[in-house]
Design a protein around this motif. Structure first.
Motif, PDB file in Angstrom:
ATOM      1  N   ASP A  85      -3.270   9.808   3.686  1.00  0.00           N
ATOM      2  CA  ASP A  85      -3.069  10.675   4.846  1.00  0.00           C
ATOM      3  C   ASP A  85      -4.408  11.208   5.341  1.00  0.00           C
ATOM      4  OD1 ASP A  85      -0.088  10.890   5.159  1.00  0.00           O
ATOM      5  OD2 ASP A  85      -0.256  11.540   3.070  1.00  0.00           O
ATOM      6  N   ILE A  86      -4.564  11.208   6.672  1.00  0.00           N
ATOM      7  CA  ILE A  86      -5.786  11.691   7.311  1.00  0.00           C
ATOM      8  C   ILE A  86      -5.401  12.681   8.397  1.00  0.00           C
ATOM      9  CG2 ILE A  86      -7.720  11.045   8.822  1.00  0.00           C
ATOM     10  CD1 ILE A  86      -7.833   8.362   7.408  1.00  0.00           C
ATOM     11  N   ASP A  87      -6.108  13.804   8.453  1.00  0.00           N
ATOM     12  CA  ASP A  87      -5.980  14.758   9.550  1.00  0.00           C
ATOM     13  C   ASP A  87      -7.137  14.491  10.510  1.00  0.00           C
ATOM     14  OD1 ASP A  87      -5.925  16.886  11.309  1.00  0.00           O
ATOM     15  OD2 ASP A  87      -5.571  18.403   9.781  1.00  0.00           O
ATOM     16  N   ALA A  88      -6.807  13.974  11.694  1.00  0.00           N
ATOM     17  CA  ALA A  88      -7.865  13.587  12.635  1.00  0.00           C
ATOM     18  C   ALA A  88      -8.660  14.777  13.142  1.00  0.00           C
ATOM     19  CB  ALA A  88      -7.256  12.836  13.817  1.00  0.00           C
ATOM     20  N   ALA A  89      -8.092  15.981  13.068  1.00  0.00           N
ATOM     21  CA  ALA A  89      -8.801  17.172  13.535  1.00  0.00           C
ATOM     22  C   ALA A  89      -9.834  17.653  12.525  1.00  0.00           C
ATOM     23  CB  ALA A  89      -7.799  18.286  13.834  1.00  0.00           C
ATOM     24  N   ASP A  90      -9.645  17.296  11.268  1.00  0.00           N
ATOM     25  CA  ASP A  90     -10.543  17.724  10.197  1.00  0.00           C
ATOM     26  C   ASP A  90     -10.962  16.475   9.424  1.00  0.00           C
ATOM     27  OD1 ASP A  90     -11.970  19.240   8.402  1.00  0.00           O
ATOM     28  OD2 ASP A  90     -10.223  19.807   7.212  1.00  0.00           O
ATOM     29  N   TYR A  91     -11.737  15.665  10.092  1.00  0.00           N
ATOM     30  CA  TYR A  91     -12.000  14.311   9.610  1.00  0.00           C
ATOM     31  C   TYR A  91     -13.419  14.165   9.085  1.00  0.00           C
ATOM     32  CZ  TYR A  91     -12.634   9.220   9.893  1.00  0.00           C
ATOM     33  OH  TYR A  91     -12.914   7.895   9.618  1.00  0.00           O
ATOM     34  N   TYR A 104     -10.305   4.058   3.550  1.00  0.00           N
ATOM     35  CA  TYR A 104      -8.905   3.964   3.142  1.00  0.00           C
ATOM     36  C   TYR A 104      -8.308   2.600   3.480  1.00  0.00           C
ATOM     37  CZ  TYR A 104      -8.472   8.966   2.105  1.00  0.00           C
ATOM     38  OH  TYR A 104      -8.601  10.227   1.563  1.00  0.00           O
ATOM     39  N   ALA A 105      -8.733   2.001   4.599  1.00  0.00           N
ATOM     40  CA  ALA A 105      -8.159   0.732   5.040  1.00  0.00           C
ATOM     41  C   ALA A 105      -8.737  -0.458   4.288  1.00  0.00           C
ATOM     42  CB  ALA A 105      -8.400   0.553   6.538  1.00  0.00           C
ATOM     43  N   ALA A 106      -9.899  -0.289   3.655  1.00  0.00           N
ATOM     44  CA  ALA A 106     -10.553  -1.410   2.980  1.00  0.00           C
ATOM     45  C   ALA A 106      -9.679  -1.939   1.844  1.00  0.00           C
ATOM     46  CB  ALA A 106     -11.899  -0.960   2.431  1.00  0.00           C
ATOM     47  N   PRO A 107      -9.707  -3.268   1.592  1.00  0.00           N
ATOM     48  CA  PRO A 107      -8.902  -3.844   0.509  1.00  0.00           C
ATOM     49  C   PRO A 107      -9.287  -3.263  -0.842  1.00  0.00           C
ATOM     50  CG  PRO A 107      -9.763  -5.553   1.969  1.00  0.00           C
ATOM     51  CD  PRO A 107     -10.455  -4.280   2.345  1.00  0.00           C
ATOM     52  N   SER A 108      -8.258  -3.054  -1.673  1.00  0.00           N
ATOM     53  CA  SER A 108      -8.513  -2.575  -3.026  1.00  0.00           C
ATOM     54  C   SER A 108      -8.798  -3.758  -3.939  1.00  0.00           C
ATOM     55  CB  SER A 108      -7.301  -1.792  -3.548  1.00  0.00           C
ATOM     56  OG  SER A 108      -6.200  -2.667  -3.672  1.00  0.00           O
ATOM     57  N   LEU A 109      -9.073  -3.455  -5.197  1.00  0.00           N
ATOM     58  CA  LEU A 109      -9.428  -4.496  -6.161  1.00  0.00           C
ATOM     59  C   LEU A 109      -8.307  -5.515  -6.315  1.00  0.00           C
ATOM     60  CD1 LEU A 109     -11.427  -5.550  -8.278  1.00  0.00           C
ATOM     61  CD2 LEU A 109     -10.311  -4.040  -9.959  1.00  0.00           C
ATOM     62  N   PHE A 110      -7.042  -5.028  -6.290  1.00  0.00           N
ATOM     63  CA  PHE A 110      -5.899  -5.916  -6.511  1.00  0.00           C
ATOM     64  C   PHE A 110      -5.195  -6.297  -5.211  1.00  0.00           C
ATOM     65  CE2 PHE A 110      -6.463  -3.427 -10.394  1.00  0.00           C
ATOM     66  CZ  PHE A 110      -6.648  -4.457 -11.305  1.00  0.00           C
ATOM     67  N   GLY A 111      -5.742  -5.892  -4.075  1.00  0.00           N
ATOM     68  CA  GLY A 111      -5.214  -6.324  -2.799  1.00  0.00           C
ATOM     69  C   GLY A 111      -3.878  -5.730  -2.405  1.00  0.00           C
ATOM     70  N   GLU A 112      -3.533  -4.507  -2.892  1.00  0.00           N
ATOM     71  CA  GLU A 112      -2.274  -3.894  -2.518  1.00  0.00           C
ATOM     72  C   GLU A 112      -2.249  -3.575  -1.019  1.00  0.00           C
ATOM     73  OE1 GLU A 112      -3.213  -2.461  -6.734  1.00  0.00           O
ATOM     74  OE2 GLU A 112      -4.275  -2.644  -4.813  1.00  0.00           O
ATOM     75  N   PRO A 113      -1.080  -3.610  -0.397  1.00  0.00           N
ATOM     76  CA  PRO A 113      -0.995  -3.210   1.009  1.00  0.00           C
ATOM     77  C   PRO A 113      -1.297  -1.729   1.152  1.00  0.00           C
ATOM     78  CG  PRO A 113       1.189  -3.495   0.082  1.00  0.00           C
ATOM     79  CD  PRO A 113       0.231  -3.987  -0.948  1.00  0.00           C
ATOM     80  N   ARG A 114      -1.837  -1.323   2.308  1.00  0.00           N
ATOM     81  CA  ARG A 114      -2.217   0.067   2.522  1.00  0.00           C
ATOM     82  C   ARG A 114      -1.548   0.611   3.772  1.00  0.00           C
ATOM     83  NH1 ARG A 114      -5.026  -4.094   1.893  1.00  0.00           N
ATOM     84  NH2 ARG A 114      -6.637  -3.658   3.448  1.00  0.00           N
ATOM     85  N   LEU A 115      -1.088   1.842   3.679  1.00  0.00           N
ATOM     86  CA  LEU A 115      -0.552   2.570   4.825  1.00  0.00           C
ATOM     87  C   LEU A 115      -1.388   3.825   4.998  1.00  0.00           C
ATOM     88  CD1 LEU A 115       1.553   3.294   7.019  1.00  0.00           C
ATOM     89  CD2 LEU A 115       2.958   4.305   5.194  1.00  0.00           C
ATOM     90  N   ILE A 116      -2.011   3.961   6.158  1.00  0.00           N
ATOM     91  CA  ILE A 116      -2.818   5.145   6.452  1.00  0.00           C
ATOM     92  C   ILE A 116      -2.129   5.913   7.581  1.00  0.00           C
ATOM     93  CG2 ILE A 116      -5.063   6.031   7.169  1.00  0.00           C
ATOM     94  CD1 ILE A 116      -4.873   2.466   5.930  1.00  0.00           C
ATOM     95  N   ARG A 117      -1.666   7.125   7.264  1.00  0.00           N
ATOM     96  CA  ARG A 117      -0.976   7.959   8.247  1.00  0.00           C
ATOM     97  C   ARG A 117      -1.949   8.995   8.789  1.00  0.00           C
ATOM     98  NH1 ARG A 117       4.141   9.200   4.291  1.00  0.00           N
ATOM     99  NH2 ARG A 117       2.419  10.229   3.208  1.00  0.00           N
TER     100      ARG A 117
END
Length: 341
Positions: free
Chosen positions: A59-65, A73-86
Motif C-alpha cells: 500500500d502506498i499513500d500518494a500524498a505522503d510518498y 514495490y513493483a519490481a520482481p521478487s526473488l521467487f517471482g510472486e505476483p504483486r498488487l500495489i494499491r
C-alpha cells in the motif's frame, strides 16, 4: 460570442464495472463513490489471490510518498510472486509520486498490478490520469460516480441481489433503499446481511423484520399507501414519519416522483420491457406504475400532479405550515379528489 465547448475526449482504455473488476498493469479507480471503489479494489485483490495465493500486496499513500517506492514495490521478487500495489490519495499526490508514476507508465513491470485511486476531488494528478486514459501503460479504468439520486440507489441495491443471483421483491427493495437513503455504506451492508441470513426470495416481511424501525416511517411507505387509496393508513404513516423527524420535502418528492412515473406509463399498450427501454426506466418500475394506476382516472392523476407541484413549493417556503401542505396533498392523492379540492 463564446467559443463552442469541445466535446469530452473519449477514453482510449477499457472501462470496467466496479462489480466485475479485472486486473491490468494499471487500474485507475476514479470517482467519489468510496463504497464502489472499495469493492473494485477488493475484487481485484480476490481475482489475483485466486490465481496465485502467493500474491504480495503493498500500500502506498500518494500524498505522503517516498521517491522510488513505486518502482521498488513493483519490481520482481526473488521467487517471482505476483504483486498488487494499491495507491490511495492520488488526487493529493506529491510531485515525487507524480514523477515516478509517469515514468512507470513507460514500462510497467510484468506480474505487477498497480491500482490508482483518484476521487476526483481535485485536478491534482490530471497529467497522470490523462496519460493513463490515452493508453499509456496498458491500463483500464473503473469509474465510481457519486450515487445520489434515489433511482441510482435502487439500481445499486438491486445490483447487490442480482450479483448474488437472488431475488428481492420490488416493494421490499424500495423499502430497503428508503430506510438507508442517507448512507450507501449502510445500504450495502444491509443488502449483504439479508443475503447472508435469508433464504429464497426476500420480501417485505424480511425487510420489515430486520429493518422495520427504519422502514416503517419512510417516505415511500407514505407514498405507496396514499397512492393505493388507503387514506387512514397514509395519514398514520405520515404522522409517524413527521414525529420521527422526517423532512416534509422528501415526503412530497416521493409522492411526486411516483405520480410522474404513473403519468409516463398511463395509456401505453407497449410491453413493459419495450416501454421501459423507451422511457429509460426499469421493467419493474413500469409494472409497478401500471399496478399503481388501478382505480385512477386521468383527471384524478392530473389533479394529483398539480397538487404535488403546489405542495412542493409550499414545503420549500411558500407556506408557513409545511405539515398542513403535506397532509392536504396526501388527502387529495389518497381520496383521488379533483384539484383544487
Amino acid at each position: 460570442m463564446a467559443a463552442p465547448r469541445r466535446p469530452a475526449r473519449a477514453s482510449a482504455i477499457p472501462q470496467l464495472s466496479w462489480r466485475t473488476p479485472q486486473p491490468a498493469p494499471i487500474v485507475l479507480v476514479s470517482g467519489p463513490e468510496e463504497v464502489c471503489a472499495q469493492r473494485a479494489t477488493s475484487g481485484i485483490r480476490s481475482y489475483l489471490r485466486a490465481e496465485d495465493e502467493a500474491l504480495e500486496v503493498s500500500d502506498i499513500d500518494a500524498a505522503d510518498y517516498t521517491a522510488g517506492s513505486l518502482p521498488a514495490y513493483a519490481a520482481p521478487s526473488l521467487f517471482g510472486e505476483p504483486r498488487l500495489i494499491r495507491v490511495t490519495s492520488v488526487e493529493k499526490c506529491s510531485d515525487a509520486f507524480l514523477a515516478d508514476a509517469l515514468a512507470y507508465l513507460a514500462g510497467p513491470q510484468e506480474g505487477a498490478t498497480v491500482v490508482l485511486r483518484h476521487t476526483g476531488a481535485s485536478v491534482r494528478g490530471k497529467k497522470l490520469l490523462d496519460a493513463i486514459r490515452a493508453g499509456e501503460g496498458g491500463g483500464v479504468e473503473i469509474a465510481c460516480p457519486a450515487i445520489t439520486r434515489d433511482a441510482d440507489r435502487v439500481d445499486f441495491a438491486a445490483g447487490e441481489f442480482r450479483a448474488a443471483n437472488r431475488r428481492i421483491e420490488p416493494t421490499a427493495l424500495r423499502a430497503l433503499v428508503a430506510a438507508f437513503a442517507d448512507d450507501l455504506t449502510e445500504l450495502g451492508a444491509a443488502c449483504q446481511q439479508l443475503l447472508a441470513d435469508v433464504d429464497g426470495t426476500i420480501d417485505d416481511r424480511m425487510v420489515e423484520r430486520y429493518y422495520g424501525g427504519r422502514v416503517e416511517t419512510s417516505a415511500f411507505t407514505v407514498a405507496d399507501t396514499a397512492i393505493a387509496g388507503r387514506h387512514g393508513e397514509a395519514l398514520l404513516a405520515l404522522r409517524q414519519a413527521l414525529a420521527s423527524g422526517a423532512d416534509p420535502v422528501p415526503l412530497v418528492a416521493a409522492l411526486a416522483s411516483k405520480l410522474r412515473t404513473m403519468a409516463r406509463v398511463v395509456g401505453s399498450r407497449e410491453s413493459a420491457p419495450a416501454l421501459a427501454a423507451r422511457l429509460g426506466m426499469k421493467d419493474w418500475q413500469v409494472d409497478r406504475a401500471r399496478r399503481d394506476l388501478n382505480g385512477w382516472s386521468s383527471e384524478a392523476l392530473g389533479g394529483a400532479i398539480q397538487a404535488a407541484a403546489r405542495a412542493d413549493a409550499e414545503v420549500k417556503g411558500a407556506s408557513r405550515d409545511a405539515t398542513f401542505a403535506v397532509e392536504r396533498l396526501l388527502t387529495i392523492v389518497a381520496t383521488r379528489r379533483p384539484y383544487p379540492d
